[in-house]
Design a protein around this motif. Structure first.
Motif, PDB file in Angstrom:
ATOM      1  N   GLY A   1       0.841  -1.234  -0.179  1.00  0.00           N
ATOM      2  CA  GLY A   1       0.085   0.339   0.081  1.00  0.00           C
ATOM      3  C   GLY A   1       0.783   1.007   0.167  1.00  0.00           C
ATOM      4  N   ARG A   2       1.627   1.317  -0.135  1.00  0.00           N
ATOM      5  CA  ARG A   2       2.897   2.548   0.092  1.00  0.00           C
ATOM      6  C   ARG A   2       2.748   3.244  -1.799  1.00  0.00           C
ATOM      7  NH1 ARG A   2       6.490   2.618  -4.283  1.00  0.00           N
ATOM      8  NH2 ARG A   2       7.405   4.306  -3.017  1.00  0.00           N
ATOM      9  N   ALA A   3       3.071   4.525  -1.797  1.00  0.00           N
ATOM     10  CA  ALA A   3       2.383   5.058  -2.718  1.00  0.00           C
ATOM     11  C   ALA A   3       3.766   4.648  -3.974  1.00  0.00           C
ATOM     12  CB  ALA A   3       2.710   6.590  -2.775  1.00  0.00           C
ATOM     13  N   GLY A   4       2.487   4.892  -5.250  1.00  0.00           N
ATOM     14  CA  GLY A   4       2.885   4.726  -6.198  1.00  0.00           C
ATOM     15  C   GLY A   4       3.575   5.471  -7.027  1.00  0.00           C
ATOM     16  N   PHE A   5       4.840   4.877  -8.406  1.00  0.00           N
ATOM     17  CA  PHE A   5       6.261   5.092  -8.409  1.00  0.00           C
ATOM     18  C   PHE A   5       5.968   6.490  -9.574  1.00  0.00           C
ATOM     19  CE2 PHE A   5       9.836   6.040 -10.710  1.00  0.00           C
ATOM     20  CZ  PHE A   5      10.812   7.153  -9.532  1.00  0.00           C
TER      21      PHE A   5
ATOM     22  N   THR B   1      -3.177   4.544  -8.545  1.00  0.00           N
ATOM     23  CA  THR B   1      -3.545   5.856  -8.491  1.00  0.00           C
ATOM     24  C   THR B   1      -4.456   7.213  -8.451  1.00  0.00           C
ATOM     25  OG1 THR B   1      -0.921   5.559  -9.913  1.00  0.00           O
ATOM     26  CG2 THR B   1      -2.573   8.143 -10.115  1.00  0.00           C
ATOM     27  N   LEU B   2      -5.500   5.965  -9.181  1.00  0.00           N
ATOM     28  CA  LEU B   2      -6.828   6.841  -9.067  1.00  0.00           C
ATOM     29  C   LEU B   2      -7.706   5.408  -8.566  1.00  0.00           C
ATOM     30  CD1 LEU B   2      -7.452   9.516 -11.600  1.00  0.00           C
ATOM     31  CD2 LEU B   2      -7.330   9.540  -8.676  1.00  0.00           C
ATOM     32  N   GLY B   3      -7.636   4.663  -9.305  1.00  0.00           N
ATOM     33  CA  GLY B   3      -8.268   3.300  -9.061  1.00  0.00           C
ATOM     34  C   GLY B   3      -7.263   1.893  -7.600  1.00  0.00           C
TER      35      GLY B   3
ATOM     36  N   HIS C   1       1.912   0.135  -8.895  1.00  0.00           N
ATOM     37  CA  HIS C   1       0.458   0.699  -9.298  1.00  0.00           C
ATOM     38  C   HIS C   1      -0.373   0.801 -10.165  1.00  0.00           C
ATOM     39  CE1 HIS C   1       1.221   4.067 -12.048  1.00  0.00           C
ATOM     40  NE2 HIS C   1       2.406   4.309 -11.532  1.00  0.00           N
ATOM     41  N   ASN C   2      -2.054   0.507  -9.740  1.00  0.00           N
ATOM     42  CA  ASN C   2      -2.679   0.150 -10.817  1.00  0.00           C
ATOM     43  C   ASN C   2      -2.491  -1.033 -11.308  1.00  0.00           C
ATOM     44  OD1 ASN C   2      -2.623   3.219 -10.928  1.00  0.00           O
ATOM     45  ND2 ASN C   2      -5.113   2.203 -10.198  1.00  0.00           N
ATOM     46  N   CYS C   3      -1.741  -2.592 -10.843  1.00  0.00           N
ATOM     47  CA  CYS C   3      -1.418  -3.395 -11.625  1.00  0.00           C
ATOM     48  C   CYS C   3      -2.751  -4.412 -11.304  1.00  0.00           C
ATOM     49  CB  CYS C   3      -0.625  -4.348 -10.988  1.00  0.00           C
ATOM     50  SG  CYS C   3       1.030  -3.751 -11.035  1.00  0.00           S
ATOM     51  N   GLN C   4      -3.507  -5.627 -12.131  1.00  0.00           N
ATOM     52  CA  GLN C   4      -3.968  -5.724 -12.309  1.00  0.00           C
ATOM     53  C   GLN C   4      -4.106  -7.479 -11.923  1.00  0.00           C
ATOM     54  OE1 GLN C   4      -7.581  -4.421 -11.527  1.00  0.00           O
ATOM     55  NE2 GLN C   4      -5.984  -3.068 -11.101  1.00  0.00           N
ATOM     56  N   ILE C   5      -3.972  -8.100 -10.477  1.00  0.00           N
ATOM     57  CA  ILE C   5      -3.275 -10.255 -10.805  1.00  0.00           C
ATOM     58  C   ILE C   5      -4.122 -10.823 -10.710  1.00  0.00           C
ATOM     59  CG2 ILE C   5      -1.241 -11.382  -9.511  1.00  0.00           C
ATOM     60  CD1 ILE C   5       0.043  -8.954  -9.799  1.00  0.00           C
ATOM     61  N   GLY C   6      -4.664 -11.525 -11.586  1.00  0.00           N
ATOM     62  CA  GLY C   6      -6.014 -12.986 -11.478  1.00  0.00           C
ATOM     63  C   GLY C   6      -5.930 -13.732 -10.464  1.00  0.00           C
ATOM     64  N   ALA C   7      -6.937 -14.624 -10.528  1.00  0.00           N
ATOM     65  CA  ALA C   7      -7.129 -15.884  -9.352  1.00  0.00           C
ATOM     66  C   ALA C   7      -5.360 -16.850  -9.660  1.00  0.00           C
ATOM     67  CB  ALA C   7      -7.521 -16.665  -9.328  1.00  0.00           C
TER      68      ALA C   7
ATOM     69  N   PRO D   1       6.307  15.911 -14.959  1.00  0.00           N
ATOM     70  CA  PRO D   1       7.701  16.231 -15.458  1.00  0.00           C
ATOM     71  C   PRO D   1       7.461  18.171 -15.755  1.00  0.00           C
ATOM     72  CG  PRO D   1       7.672  15.219 -16.962  1.00  0.00           C
ATOM     73  CD  PRO D   1       7.065  14.793 -16.371  1.00  0.00           C
ATOM     74  N   GLY D   2       7.933  19.113 -15.004  1.00  0.00           N
ATOM     75  CA  GLY D   2       6.972  20.390 -15.074  1.00  0.00           C
ATOM     76  C   GLY D   2       8.602  21.254 -15.104  1.00  0.00           C
ATOM     77  N   ALA D   3       8.669  21.961 -15.093  1.00  0.00           N
ATOM     78  CA  ALA D   3       9.390  23.475 -15.525  1.00  0.00           C
ATOM     79  C   ALA D   3      10.376  23.701 -13.605  1.00  0.00           C
ATOM     80  CB  ALA D   3       9.163  25.022 -15.109  1.00  0.00           C
ATOM     81  N   ALA D   4       9.202  23.291 -12.700  1.00  0.00           N
ATOM     82  CA  ALA D   4       9.852  22.774 -11.277  1.00  0.00           C
ATOM     83  C   ALA D   4      10.899  21.912 -11.368  1.00  0.00           C
ATOM     84  CB  ALA D   4       9.377  23.499 -10.596  1.00  0.00           C
ATOM     85  N   GLY D   5      10.760  20.773 -11.890  1.00  0.00           N
ATOM     86  CA  GLY D   5      10.997  19.694 -12.114  1.00  0.00           C
ATOM     87  C   GLY D   5       9.892  18.342 -11.922  1.00  0.00           C
ATOM     88  N   LEU D   6      10.101  17.506 -11.454  1.00  0.00           N
ATOM     89  CA  LEU D   6       9.051  15.968 -10.873  1.00  0.00           C
ATOM     90  C   LEU D   6       8.482  16.716  -9.866  1.00  0.00           C
ATOM     91  CD1 LEU D   6      12.073  13.443 -11.876  1.00  0.00           C
ATOM     92  CD2 LEU D   6      10.535  14.487 -13.212  1.00  0.00           C
ATOM     93  N   THR D   7       6.771  16.375 -10.184  1.00  0.00           N
ATOM     94  CA  THR D   7       6.299  16.390  -8.842  1.00  0.00           C
ATOM     95  C   THR D   7       5.156  15.169  -8.984  1.00  0.00           C
ATOM     96  OG1 THR D   7       4.995  19.219  -9.723  1.00  0.00           O
ATOM     97  CG2 THR D   7       3.828  17.692  -8.074  1.00  0.00           C
ATOM     98  N   ARG D   8       4.969  15.535  -7.673  1.00  0.00           N
ATOM     99  CA  ARG D   8       4.789  13.667  -7.245  1.00  0.00           C
ATOM    100  C   ARG D   8       3.200  13.580  -7.154  1.00  0.00           C
ATOM    101  NH1 ARG D   8       4.852   8.388  -5.071  1.00  0.00           N
ATOM    102  NH2 ARG D   8       6.977   8.478  -4.225  1.00  0.00           N
ATOM    103  N   VAL D   9       2.319  12.503  -8.021  1.00  0.00           N
ATOM    104  CA  VAL D   9       1.000  12.263  -8.502  1.00  0.00           C
ATOM    105  C   VAL D   9       0.370  11.908  -7.580  1.00  0.00           C
ATOM    106  CG1 VAL D   9      -0.543  11.138 -10.052  1.00  0.00           C
ATOM    107  CG2 VAL D   9       1.268  12.217 -11.213  1.00  0.00           C
ATOM    108  N   ALA D  10       0.028  12.236  -7.275  1.00  0.00           N
ATOM    109  CA  ALA D  10      -1.246  11.813  -5.776  1.00  0.00           C
ATOM    110  C   ALA D  10      -1.426  10.454  -6.079  1.00  0.00           C
ATOM    111  CB  ALA D  10      -2.118  12.802  -5.576  1.00  0.00           C
ATOM    112  N   GLN D  11      -1.647   9.568  -5.100  1.00  0.00           N
ATOM    113  CA  GLN D  11      -1.647   7.943  -5.119  1.00  0.00           C
ATOM    114  C   GLN D  11      -2.932   7.604  -3.904  1.00  0.00           C
ATOM    115  OE1 GLN D  11       0.367   5.817  -7.109  1.00  0.00           O
ATOM    116  NE2 GLN D  11       0.805   8.243  -7.556  1.00  0.00           N
TER     117      GLN D  11
END
Length: 343
Positions: A194-198, A234-236, A254-260, A202-212
């Protein structure tokens, strides 16, 4: 024989009871006692072993086990190897499965007593089933739920709102946040769920973390190995299906869907939004690029790099991964070129 300091034995069983539990024909010495399990080459007179492959038939001649599980296909050849004082043969459809079932009876896992260690830090709003066990130094945040007979090991951390189902085992130093676990889920030591995804933009100020803002959902009977990491969505949600087994040192993005009933061997890495359909097998150190789908029942050989979708039931190997026949053709071609280039 398993070391009794770590794997205590249960009650001894007469061979008549072993035969009854397995649903097999009576044996020549039904009163003989079986106290434990052991490998074919080291089993003693009060232990049971099994024979799974024909190449091990010669080992039966010197086997000192009290009994040996064999398949119908190997019964006659096995009987020819053992003398009248050799191990009693029990014929079962699947020797290894029968051996595993007996192991659970003869060497049952010790039940960790229910209760809460005085050094555990448990939020007042946490809901802990009275049959659960909370180990020394464990930390359980607000609104955590722990189901019946679940075990939370020493210094494990469950973040606020985490839900743990029944009969789960969270081993020492595992960390769980933003996650919902089904029943009989096992998390080995230092697993991080459950840690935040990677994710960075990128923007003018550098790399901004996307909310997870997603979760991790682990369905019933999932097992996560030591030091493996499953990132939240990230959202799902990041979802791992029922009965899937993940080895040590695996990264699930993040957001991987692994089956049975998937199997993911050590040191694999799945980038974000990968889909594994049911029954996929990934060998050790497989890498899968983001947004790829690996079809139902596909198998990926160790050290392969998956850069494209893989059809169901296909076996692939190599970097980039390709159908196994094409991979071996390429290997053969390279060998021929290497020989041709020698002086």
């Amino acid at each position: 024989m398993p070391d009794p300091r770590f794997f205590p034995s249960g009650p001894a069983l007469p061979l008549s009871e072993v035969a009854r539990r397995l649903g097999v024909a009576p044996v020549r010495d039904p009163a003989a006692l079986i106290c434990g399990v052991a490998a074919l080459g080291s089993a003693g007179p009060q232990e049971i072993t099994y024979l799974e492959q024909a190449r091990h038939l010669p080992d039966l001649a010197s086997c000192a086990a009290g009994a040996c599980l064999v398949s119908p296909a190997l019964r006659a050849r096995a009987a020819a190897q053992v003398g009248p004082q050799g191990p009693q043969l029990l014929v079962v459809a699947d020797p290894k499965a029968a051996f595993m079932a007996l192991t659970a009876v003869l060497h049952p896992e010790p039940r960790i007593p229910a209760g809460r260690d005085a050094s555990a830090l448990v939020a007042a709003s946490a809901r802990i089933d009275p049959t659960a066990s909370i180990g020394p130094g464990a930390v359980l945040g607000a609104e955590v739920t722990v189901g019946a007979r679940s075990v939370i090991g020493a210094h494990a951390v469950l973040g606020p709102g985490v839900q743990i189902g029944a009969d789960c085992h969270v081993h020492p130093h595992a960390t769980v946040s933003h996650a919902v676990l089904g029943d009989r889920v096992t998390l080995h030591s230092h697993a991080t769920i459950g840690r935040a995804g990677f994710g960075f933009h990128p923007g003018a100020a550098g790399l901004t973390r996307v909310a997870q803002l997603g979760r991790v959902i682990l369905h019933d009977d999932v097992e996560i190995g030591a030091q493996s990491c499953v990132d939240r969505g990230t959202l799902g949600d990041t979802v791992i299906g029922r009965g899937t087994k993940i080895d040590n040192l695996v990264q699930i993005g993040h957001n991987c869907q692994i089956g049975a009933q998937c199997v993911i061997v050590a040191q694999c890495g799945l980038a974000g939004s990968v889909v594994l359909e049911d029954g996929v097998l990934l060998g050790g150190q497989v890498g899968v690029a983001d947004h790829r789908t690996i079809g139902r029942g596909a198998r990926i050989a160790a050290k392969s790099g998956v850069t494209r979708d893989v059809p169901a039931q296909e076996t692939q190997s190599g970097i980039p991964a390709r159908p196994i026949t094409l991979f071996f053709r390429a290997v053969a071609r390279d060998l021929r070129l290497g020989r041709a280039g020698k002086p």
